[in-house]
Scaffold this active site. Sequence first.
Site, PDB file in Angstrom:
ATOM      1  N   HIS A  57       0.907  -1.215   0.014  1.00 41.68           N
ATOM      2  CA  HIS A  57       0.007   0.006   0.224  1.00 41.68           C
ATOM      3  C   HIS A  57       0.860   1.389  -0.162  1.00 41.68           C
ATOM      4  CE1 HIS A  57      -4.144  -1.883   0.730  1.00 41.68           C
ATOM      5  NE2 HIS A  57      -3.407  -2.886   1.152  1.00 41.68           N
ATOM      6  N   ASP A  76       3.824   9.338  -1.255  1.00 40.94           N
ATOM      7  CA  ASP A  76       2.712   8.575  -0.628  1.00 40.94           C
ATOM      8  C   ASP A  76       2.333   7.714  -1.834  1.00 40.94           C
ATOM      9  OD1 ASP A  76       0.452   8.041   0.850  1.00 40.94           O
ATOM     10  OD2 ASP A  76      -0.339  10.049   1.103  1.00 40.94           O
TER      11      ASP A  76
END
Length: 468
Positions: A158, A366
Amino acid sequence: MSRLIVVSNRVPVPSKDGGAAAGGLAVALQAALQERGGIWMGWSGESSGEREPGALSLQQKGNITYALTDLTDTDVEEYYRGFANRVLWPICHYRLDLAEYGRKEMAGYFRVNRFFAHRLAPMIEPDDIIWVHDYHLIPLAAELRQMGLKNRIGFFLHIPWPPADILVTMPVHEEIMRGLSHYDLVGFQTDYDLQNFAGYLRREGIGDDLGNGLFDSHGRTFKAGAYPIGIETAAFAEFAERAADNVMVQKTRRSIEGRDMIIGVDRLDYSKGIIQRLEAFERFLTSNPAYQNKVTYLQVTPKSRSEVPEYEHMQKMVAEQAGRVNGAIGTVDWVPIRYVNRSISRNVLAGLYRLATIGLVTPLRDGMNLVAKEYVAAQDPDRPGVLVLSRFAGAARELKGALLVNPYDVEGTANALARGLAMSLEERRDRWSMMMEHLLSHDVSLWCKDFLRDLVAVPSSDGSGAHG
């Protein structure tokens, strides 16, 4: 149809009243588990002190068995706070200066993965498909293979995957890469992450790119691909429309007194670029004095990993910076920055997104960033807001209607805020429509289906046929 077994560090067990866990990822995985039947296993979040944890705690909800285990204090310190969050997390977010490698913590990380494997193995049936999530559990497949399991095992990361130059600074990078080779499918958020992974194999001479997403490394053939995670777009859009009537949202609307609102929502983490963002907002106000007293910036930042010193220090820095800006620029009737250092319910957040003229999402790095996608989904189609988005968020690869910024460039981000606030309604609608169309056709349920479809179809390294 084969059963599905999901393994993650933490497990979103539904509340006792039967409500589903909030969040698109939990909703999608629970839907897949309900359809196939299966198990969701992970850490309970609780410690057993220094005693060996007892039996798994099992909870049945429909077709899903939630299987939770405690960890010892030592396990939590070495596996979770130590190696996972003070080595893997900073290195994957390109922060070599914050990585604190210790052999004891590394040993704890592999030990806990072995412990998870031994707890999970007795529940696995030969036909089960196993889907492991995130950086805490990279070695899990290798441990299961060591025990003789030949099941299809997929892994999804993730967070970002760094290039070889950064990854090789970690003393155990070879063991981590060997661990990934024991999966049948390795999923990343973006094509950039996938390229970094393939580049490491090539550069270190430990694997071959066979084409069509197939790789050969450490004597195994496996597939790797980019699977950008989505949100439950249509449901969240409806949710946000209803949330506009929420009492807290209405109070916020009245309290900003017709001013434009900029919103930032982030966990308190050094990867999120909150300090740089506050600097950019201050620069915007000083460079555009006409906007003073006409715009309010709401930063919602729940505390995160406060037991780690870097996070405690950062919390102090953010609070001090917000206070300094408010003191220097604010007036008796206007507070430029509203800084909220606690969690806000998803219902209220959805309404606040819809209220905001600008969604300010500027992480330094991110994997994806679902706040960016939620902000877009929450907008009023007639009067949508503008997304100002870091080019270093995975979401920038998909959301082409955003104003992309370099979060390290304070002046550039300040200029993007000015541009977003001045943008015509027609341009706002055009940009929003393009992004919303993409989010509707690439939602979290499609992400889940695509990954599981490819995991079932990938040629097995041991020569066994694919399961349905």
